[in-house]
Design an enzyme around this catalytic site. Structure first.
Site, PDB file in Angstrom:
ATOM      1  N   CYS A 199      -5.476  -8.838 -13.974  1.00 49.82           N
ATOM      2  CA  CYS A 199      -5.906  -9.603 -15.148  1.00 49.82           C
ATOM      3  C   CYS A 199      -7.326 -10.124 -14.988  1.00 49.82           C
ATOM      4  CB  CYS A 199      -4.933 -10.761 -15.401  1.00 49.82           C
ATOM      5  SG  CYS A 199      -4.741 -11.907 -14.018  1.00 49.82           S
TER       6      CYS A 199
ATOM      7  N   SER B 156       0.859  -1.178   0.000  1.00 48.81           N
ATOM      8  CA  SER B 156       0.000   0.000   0.000  1.00 48.81           C
ATOM      9  C   SER B 156       0.894   1.226   0.000  1.00 48.81           C
ATOM     10  CB  SER B 156      -0.905   0.011   1.236  1.00 48.81           C
ATOM     11  OG  SER B 156      -1.796   1.118   1.202  1.00 48.81           O
TER      12      SER B 156
ATOM     13  N   ARG C 208      -0.706  -3.798  -6.927  1.00 43.36           N
ATOM     14  CA  ARG C 208      -1.923  -4.533  -6.583  1.00 43.36           C
ATOM     15  C   ARG C 208      -3.139  -3.736  -7.018  1.00 43.36           C
ATOM     16  NH1 ARG C 208      -5.271  -3.287  -2.229  1.00 43.36           N
ATOM     17  NH2 ARG C 208      -4.537  -1.739  -0.717  1.00 43.36           N
TER      18      ARG C 208
ATOM     19  N   THR D  11      -7.107   1.541   4.711  1.00 40.02           N
ATOM     20  CA  THR D  11      -6.665   0.695   5.819  1.00 40.02           C
ATOM     21  C   THR D  11      -7.490   0.929   7.076  1.00 40.02           C
ATOM     22  OG1 THR D  11      -4.404   0.634   4.934  1.00 40.02           O
ATOM     23  CG2 THR D  11      -4.696   0.035   7.245  1.00 40.02           C
TER      24      THR D  11
ATOM     25  N   CYS E 178       3.950 -13.805 -11.478  1.00 44.28           N
ATOM     26  CA  CYS E 178       2.751 -13.186 -10.905  1.00 44.28           C
ATOM     27  C   CYS E 178       3.017 -12.603  -9.521  1.00 44.28           C
ATOM     28  CB  CYS E 178       1.632 -14.224 -10.833  1.00 44.28           C
ATOM     29  SG  CYS E 178       0.091 -13.591 -10.147  1.00 44.28           S
TER      30      CYS E 178
ATOM     31  N   CYS F 213      -1.651  -9.346  -8.067  1.00 42.85           N
ATOM     32  CA  CYS F 213      -2.353  -8.058  -8.045  1.00 42.85           C
ATOM     33  C   CYS F 213      -3.815  -8.184  -8.451  1.00 42.85           C
ATOM     34  CB  CYS F 213      -1.641  -7.049  -8.933  1.00 42.85           C
ATOM     35  SG  CYS F 213      -1.860  -7.313 -10.713  1.00 42.85           S
TER      36      CYS F 213
ATOM     37  N   CYS G  65      -0.971  -6.114 -17.286  1.00 40.04           N
ATOM     38  CA  CYS G  65      -0.294  -6.858 -16.227  1.00 40.04           C
ATOM     39  C   CYS G  65       0.996  -6.143 -15.838  1.00 40.04           C
ATOM     40  CB  CYS G  65       0.021  -8.282 -16.686  1.00 40.04           C
ATOM     41  SG  CYS G  65       1.041  -9.202 -15.507  1.00 40.04           S
TER      42      CYS G  65
END
Length: 604
Positions: free
Chosen positions: A579, A102, A351, A387, A573, A576, A548
């Site tokens: 896709c 984050s 992400r 958060t 990968c 995140c 991606c």
């Protein structure tokens, strides 16, 4: 952290199959059992599929801020009231915080409620915000914009944090309270009672070849049963998707809207470091019709460190947009490029994040469980913060779950208990008040005025009128429906990286520490192996190779030379979920790989 030493997995098989059968499965792109059922695969005949089961009162799926806050609050209540309550938490990362990424600027309101003495407990909130800057960028210029008290970008009283470190600290608090934490165990399946209520979860099997056949060391996953299962998988959780369909949880809400957030950590020259400064920009390098913005946070953690990143709304229309390349291009803007010169990039990650707000929240409870945190989506979009709301949703859910489990007068119609009061308690909380106030900010950018209209609307109705307008705007459909055909758009030529300020994607992925066993079925599954070429490449020029942020998808030439095929580099990968969200065919389904695999973020 617990390592499940008491759990014994069962099931092992060593069988020889014909060359033709092995070849048949090796030619598939997708071999995962969620697409290729094992009961139709002769290679799985006679394999022992028994699973070990364990019982808890509450199972929490996901060890992020929401899940850990829920687990902590449950044990606080149990300890305060002298109740025996077994709480188990499973996390797919090898360690707590390993998959957390984050910005992050943390509002401490929920933390103050959960642990009023967090400073004494050593919470890693080391950088109070001292200075806010906001600007509009053109290609070569920067125009400062005011940041006044009450504005979403006003951050005094908040803290710049490395969220992975904060989550790791929350994990320590949870264990001290008596929560059983099992990192490295990915929940791969929702289990149901015969009455249809949720029974718990199963972790994924291990020891499977890339072609989908069992290895000699095949081991079945384990089952964890609970009275209530709390799902806190983060944005676009793959089990939450199943629950939406199973219980029709999205019947009365809009489709979720998403963004992709990309982030880097840098150590910069000391003379450029301003601990406690926060900078946000809008405008260049994106056009006015593409929702996007950047952040640059100066941390105070013993070295001259900054966190820099970009968020791009996944409702963009041009299939040639490459979020990773846009982020790299931003760093060369004249107003920020000097910040990076002479510095060293030490971290990268990305992400997806929820941007739908209140309009896109699903029903939160169902027989046997509930959804919390970024799984349903409590992010405050104009603040670029979620958060604090995620934590509070977990705490509220925990109180409702505790009340439900110990209600002596409860006459549940199902074996799995439904913590129904959570829905109303969320609506009575400051989380709902906050989301209601900003509900129209994100969709206000979806007009012909784009960015300019959104800023004007947010200023008038969110800042001045505090969200009291008597209407609610709509998002206009799911993000994957927004892409235009490639024939209607112009390809974008991105500058080559200079390897000093900007970098290529594979060099960046190396900084994530991501790792997946190559000899396992790809967890990026395709419902139909033919669709990527037949639709995505043909009509949209293969957008998955651009959206991606980890170089997972490539269209490569066929050996015959008469076409292309999709190649999935699943080992790249970084989880995140972009896709799964942006695929215009909705043919990609992200599922959990083996537990403990994926990125290995260090304080991201």
């Amino acid at each position: 952290m617990h390592r499940c030493a008491n759990i014994v997995f069962r099931g092992s098989s060593n069988r020889t199959f014909s060359t033709s059968l092995a070849y048949k499965y090796s030619q598939r792109i997708t071999t995962h059992y969620t697409v290729v059922p094992r009961d139709t695969d002769p290679r799985w005949k006679d394999v022992d599929m028994e699973r070990f089961g364990d019982e808890a009162d509450v199972v929490v799926v996901g060890g992020g801020p929401a899940g850990l806050s829920a687990a902590c609050r449950l044990k606080q209540l149990a300890n305060e009231q002298g109740k025996d309550l077994r709480v188990c938490l499973v996390e797919k990362a090898a360690e707590i915080g390993g998959h957390t990424l984050s910005g992050a600027c943390l509002e401490p309101q929920a933390l103050n409620e959960l642990f009023p003495d967090w400073k004494d407990k050593g919470a890693p909130l080391k950088t109070p915000v001292k200075e806010d800057k906001f600007a509009f960028l053109t290609k070569n210029r920067r125009f400062p914009l005011p940041v006044l008290p009450g504005m979403p970008t006003y951050n005094h009283g908040n803290y710049i944090v490395r969220l992975g470190n904060f989550v790791k600290w929350l994990g320590t608090q949870a264990e001290e309270l008596g929560v059983e934490i099992y990192p490295g165990y990915a929940a791969s399946e929702v289990l149901y009672h015969e009455d249809g209520s949720v029974k718990g979860i199963a972790t994924n099997d291990v020891g499977i070849h890339k072609d989908g056949s069992p290895k000699e060391n095949f081991e079945r996953g384990m089952e964890l049963h609970a009275k209530v299962t709390i799902f806190s998988e983060g944005c676009h959780g793959h089990l939450a998707k199943q629950l939406y369909h199973q219980f029709n949880l999205r019947k009365n809400c809009e489709p979720q809207s998403y963004g992709i957030g990309l982030k880097e950590l840098w150590e910069i020259e000391p003379e450029r470091h301003r601990p406690g400064r926060i900078e946000h920009t809008v405008g260049w390098p994106l056009d006015k019709n593409t929702y996007a913005g950047t952040f640059l946070y100066h941390l105070d953690e013993g070295s001259p460190m900054i966190a820099v990143g970009m968020v791009i709304g996944l409702d963009y229309s041009n299939p040639y947009i490459n979020p990773f390349q846009e982020f790299q291009r931003f760093k060369h803007h004249p107003s920020v490029v000097d910040m990076f010169r002479g510095g060293k990039r030490i971290g990268y990650g990305a992400r997806a994040l929820n941007e739908g707000g209140m309009q896109s929240l699903p029903k939160l409870t169902f027989p046997g469980g509930c959804l919390i945190g970024c799984s349903p989506g409590f992010m405050n979009v104009p603040k670029i913060k979620g958060t604090h709301n995620a934590m509070k949703s977990g705490m509220i859910a925990a109180e409702s779950v505790f009340e439900t489990i110990f209600d002596e007068n409860l006459n549940s119609p199902t074996q799995g208990l439904n913590p129904e009061s959570y829905e109303q308690n969320i609506r009575d909380s400051w989380v709902w008040k906050e989301l209601n106030m900003v509900r129209n900010s994100r969709p206000s950018f979806n007009t012909a005025l784009g960015l300019y209209g959104g800023i004007l609307y947010t200023g008038i109705f969110t800042w001045i009128m505090r969200g009291k307008e008597p209407w609610t705007l709509h998002h206009g459909g799911a993000d994957y429906t927004k892409l235009k055909p490639a024939s209607e758009c112009k390809p974008i030529e991105y500058p080559k990286p200079d390897d000093k300020v900007s970098f290529d994607i594979l060099t960046s992925v190396a900084l994530t520490g991501t790792n997946h066993n190559h000899d396992q079925p790809a967890h990026l599954t395709l419902l139909n192996d033919d669709v990527p070429v037949a639709n995505n490449l043909t009509n949209y020029d293969g957008p998955e190779q651009r959206f991606c942020p980890a170089g997972v998808y490539e269209f490569v030439d066929l050996e015959s030379g008469d076409g292309k095929r999709l190649q999935i580099n699943a080992q790249n990968c970084i989880h995140c979920k972009t896709c799964d969200i942006k695929d215009p065919s909705q043919n990609i389904n992200w599922v959990c790989p083996q537990g403990g695999q994926g990125p290995a973020y260090n304080g991201m």
